[in-house]
Design an enzyme around this catalytic site. Structure first.
Site, PDB file in Angstrom:
ATOM      1  N   ARG A  41       0.883  -1.175   0.000  1.00 45.93           N
ATOM      2  CA  ARG A  41       0.000   0.000   0.000  1.00 45.93           C
ATOM      3  C   ARG A  41       0.915   1.217   0.000  1.00 45.93           C
ATOM      4  O   ARG A  41       1.563   1.489   1.005  1.00 45.93           O
ATOM      5  CB  ARG A  41      -0.881  -0.044   1.258  1.00 45.93           C
ATOM      6  CG  ARG A  41      -2.058   0.891   1.223  1.00 45.93           C
ATOM      7  CD  ARG A  41      -2.677   1.020   2.610  1.00 45.93           C
ATOM      8  NE  ARG A  41      -1.791   1.771   3.483  1.00 45.93           N
ATOM      9  CZ  ARG A  41      -1.822   1.736   4.818  1.00 45.93           C
ATOM     10  NH1 ARG A  41      -2.681   0.982   5.454  1.00 45.93           N
ATOM     11  NH2 ARG A  41      -0.985   2.467   5.532  1.00 45.93           N
ATOM     12  N   HIS A  64      -3.540   4.652   4.919  1.00 44.38           N
ATOM     13  CA  HIS A  64      -4.799   3.897   4.892  1.00 44.38           C
ATOM     14  C   HIS A  64      -5.884   4.689   4.167  1.00 44.38           C
ATOM     15  O   HIS A  64      -6.585   4.170   3.307  1.00 44.38           O
ATOM     16  CB  HIS A  64      -5.239   3.596   6.326  1.00 44.38           C
ATOM     17  CG  HIS A  64      -6.619   3.038   6.390  1.00 44.38           C
ATOM     18  ND1 HIS A  64      -6.926   1.770   5.945  1.00 44.38           N
ATOM     19  CD2 HIS A  64      -7.794   3.592   6.810  1.00 44.38           C
ATOM     20  CE1 HIS A  64      -8.233   1.560   6.099  1.00 44.38           C
ATOM     21  NE2 HIS A  64      -8.768   2.642   6.619  1.00 44.38           N
ATOM     22  N   TYR A  85       4.234   5.492  10.088  1.00 46.45           N
ATOM     23  CA  TYR A  85       4.639   4.225  10.709  1.00 46.45           C
ATOM     24  C   TYR A  85       5.310   3.278   9.707  1.00 46.45           C
ATOM     25  O   TYR A  85       5.763   2.210  10.078  1.00 46.45           O
ATOM     26  CB  TYR A  85       3.411   3.540  11.350  1.00 46.45           C
ATOM     27  CG  TYR A  85       2.193   3.534  10.446  1.00 46.45           C
ATOM     28  CD1 TYR A  85       2.030   2.565   9.470  1.00 46.45           C
ATOM     29  CD2 TYR A  85       1.228   4.542  10.548  1.00 46.45           C
ATOM     30  CE1 TYR A  85       0.942   2.579   8.630  1.00 46.45           C
ATOM     31  CE2 TYR A  85       0.136   4.563   9.716  1.00 46.45           C
ATOM     32  CZ  TYR A  85      -0.010   3.578   8.748  1.00 46.45           C
ATOM     33  OH  TYR A  85      -1.087   3.610   7.903  1.00 46.45           O
TER      34      TYR A  85
HETATM   35  C1  LIG Z   1     -15.628  -5.653  10.376  1.00 46.75           C
HETATM   36  C2  LIG Z   1     -14.801  -4.392  10.243  1.00 46.75           C
HETATM   37  N1  LIG Z   1     -13.946  -4.051  11.227  1.00 46.75           N
HETATM   38  C3  LIG Z   1     -13.212  -2.910  11.136  1.00 46.75           C
HETATM   39  C4  LIG Z   1     -13.340  -2.091  10.036  1.00 46.75           C
HETATM   40  C5  LIG Z   1     -12.522  -0.801   9.956  1.00 46.75           C
HETATM   41  N2  LIG Z   1     -11.529  -0.906   8.887  1.00 46.75           N
HETATM   42  C6  LIG Z   1     -11.722  -0.376   7.683  1.00 46.75           C
HETATM   43  S1  LIG Z   1     -10.467  -0.682   6.629  1.00 46.75           S
HETATM   44  C7  LIG Z   1      -9.592  -1.502   7.826  1.00 46.75           C
HETATM   45  C8  LIG Z   1      -8.248  -2.114   7.525  1.00 46.75           C
HETATM   46  C9  LIG Z   1      -8.420  -3.237   6.557  1.00 46.75           C
HETATM   47  O1  LIG Z   1      -7.172  -3.776   6.230  1.00 46.75           O
HETATM   48  P1  LIG Z   1      -7.032  -4.786   5.032  1.00 46.75           P
HETATM   49  O2  LIG Z   1      -8.136  -5.781   5.061  1.00 46.75           O
HETATM   50  O3  LIG Z   1      -5.648  -5.323   5.073  1.00 46.75           O
HETATM   51  O4  LIG Z   1      -7.267  -3.890   3.728  1.00 46.75           O
HETATM   52  P2  LIG Z   1      -6.475  -2.565   3.277  1.00 46.75           P
HETATM   53  O5  LIG Z   1      -7.178  -1.410   3.929  1.00 46.75           O
HETATM   54  O6  LIG Z   1      -5.050  -2.731   3.678  1.00 46.75           O
HETATM   55  O7  LIG Z   1      -6.642  -2.527   1.790  1.00 46.75           O
HETATM   56  C10 LIG Z   1     -10.307  -1.539   9.023  1.00 46.75           C
HETATM   57  C11 LIG Z   1      -9.825  -2.185  10.261  1.00 46.75           C
HETATM   58  C12 LIG Z   1     -14.276  -2.484   9.037  1.00 46.75           C
HETATM   59  N3  LIG Z   1     -14.460  -1.733   7.944  1.00 46.75           N
HETATM   60  N4  LIG Z   1     -14.972  -3.632   9.145  1.00 46.75           N
END
Ligand SMILES: Cc1ncc(C[n+]2csc(CCOP(=O)(O)OP(=O)(O)O)c2C)c(N)n1
Length: 325
Positions: free
Chosen positions: A244, A248, A256
């Site tokens: 990435r 975020h 970080y």
């Molecule tokens: C069930 C749930 N828990 C927490 C979140 C909050 N949240 C949104 S994106 C994210 C990180 C997701 O990481 P990843 O699956 O690795 O995808 P990336 O964002 O790195 O593409 C979180 C914790 C959510 N959307 N859904």
């Protein structure tokens, strides 16, 4: 089934190159607009993930369905989402696919076989398994594909979806984009297995690791999985190793992440690598690159102007398309 690199002709390869450049240019502009306070919502960019975002969904056929997440706008480009639709969505205008609701990447179009993204992760893994079950019951030779990040694989729904897809031998391809971080949490704090793909053996399905910055590999391996699913061979889990390259979301400077890591992955830029691939095969030179970049810039310029001049929805539309409250 063996898929040769050039089951893609020149037209398809140049189409893919255009889509990668378009995805990058759309995201660069969204970033600029967001930083300038011009967008009403958040932005979640997949910059650096162009190869898997576009390579995997490019392997789908018409009639197949795609379930993307918050970061996967680019996966919708091969399915026909237009730059105008992307910017209308981010500007929350009435003409957007969600009629001004939902903002950022929470869009989709069932007519083109793309489910609108929802926030809860990875809720579209079970939905994709459900779509695949419907295809199987109706004896339709269609395939469902779901995307998510590696962080989402810690959620129970992820495992349930893959288990049921395995047990029922459903035509579904599960794509996990392992981009190193879930928000600020690095992979080694998310799981003890070395690879997400290692989890496939728990469900007795193939778990494939691809270089997520090599679009030819991403496409080929996904294409094999799609065709296996279509021919009754059941689900596949594909893990794409990538990075990435931004925070975020737009507000996150990702301090970080060590600079060395970013430098390393900058050298593996999927667009530059694909440009080298095309150049070595005599398909791209400075002139044709300029032509593609020119077309991309024009499309983005047009889309931003169109969205900025488009009306907001009327207040009464707030309750439209709402099924439960
Ligand atoms: C069930 C749930 N828990 C927490 C979140 C909050 N949240 C949104 S994106 C994210 C990180 C997701 O990481 P990843 O699956 O690795 O995808 P990336 O964002 O790195 O593409 C979180 C914790 C959510 N959307 N859904």
């Amino acid at each position: 089934m063996q898929v040769k690199p050039l089951d893609l002709g020149t037209k398809e390869l140049m189409d893919i190159y255009y889509l990668m450049r378009l995805g990058r240019a759309i995201e660069d502009r969204l970033n600029l607009l967001y930083k300038g306070g011009r967008l009403p919502g958040a932005i979640y960019l997949g910059t650096g993930q162009e190869a898997i975002e576009i390579g995997a969904s490019y392997a789908l056929e018409q009639g197949d369905v795609l379930a993307p997440t918050h970061r996967d706008m680019m996966s919708q480009l091969p399915r026909g989402i237009t730059p105008r639709e992307v910017f209308l969505q981010h500007y929350a205008r009435a003409g957007s696919l969600t009629h001004g609701k939902g903002e950022d990447n929470y869009q989709g179009d069932l007519k083109r076989g793309t489910f609108a993204t929802v926030s809860m992760l990875p809720d579209f893994y079970p939905v994709a398994a459900g779509a695949a079950l419907a295809f199987k019951l109706r004896r339709e030779k269609r395939v469902a594909m779901a995307y998510c990040g590696e962080g989402s694989t810690s959620v129970g729904d992820w495992h349930e979806a893959i288990n049921v897809a395995s047990v029922l031998n459903l035509p579904v391809v599960f794509v996990v984009i392992n981009n190193g971080y879930a928000y600020s949490t690095p992979v080694y704090k998310e799981m003890k297995v070395a690879n997400v793909a290692d989890r496939a053996c728990a469900y007795a399905i193939p778990g494939i690791i691809v270089d997520g910055n090599d679009i030819i590999e991403c496409y080929q391996e996904t294409k094999k999985a799609v065709e296996r699913a279509r021919e009754g061979g059941g689900p596949t889990l594909i893990e794409a190793k990538t990075m990435r390259m931004r925070g975020h979301a737009g507000h996150d400077p990702a301090t970080y992440v060590a600079k060395d890591i970013i430098d390393l992955w900058t050298e593996r830029d999927p667009i530059v690598r694909f440009e080298n691939y095309l150049t070595e095969r005599g398909l791209l030179n400075e002139e044709s690159k300029k032509e593609v970049v020119g077309r991309v810039n024009e499309a983005v310029e047009d889309a931003v102007n169109f969205a900025e001049q488009s009306p907001y929805p009327e207040g009464k539309e707030a309750v439209g398309d709402v099924y439960a409250a």
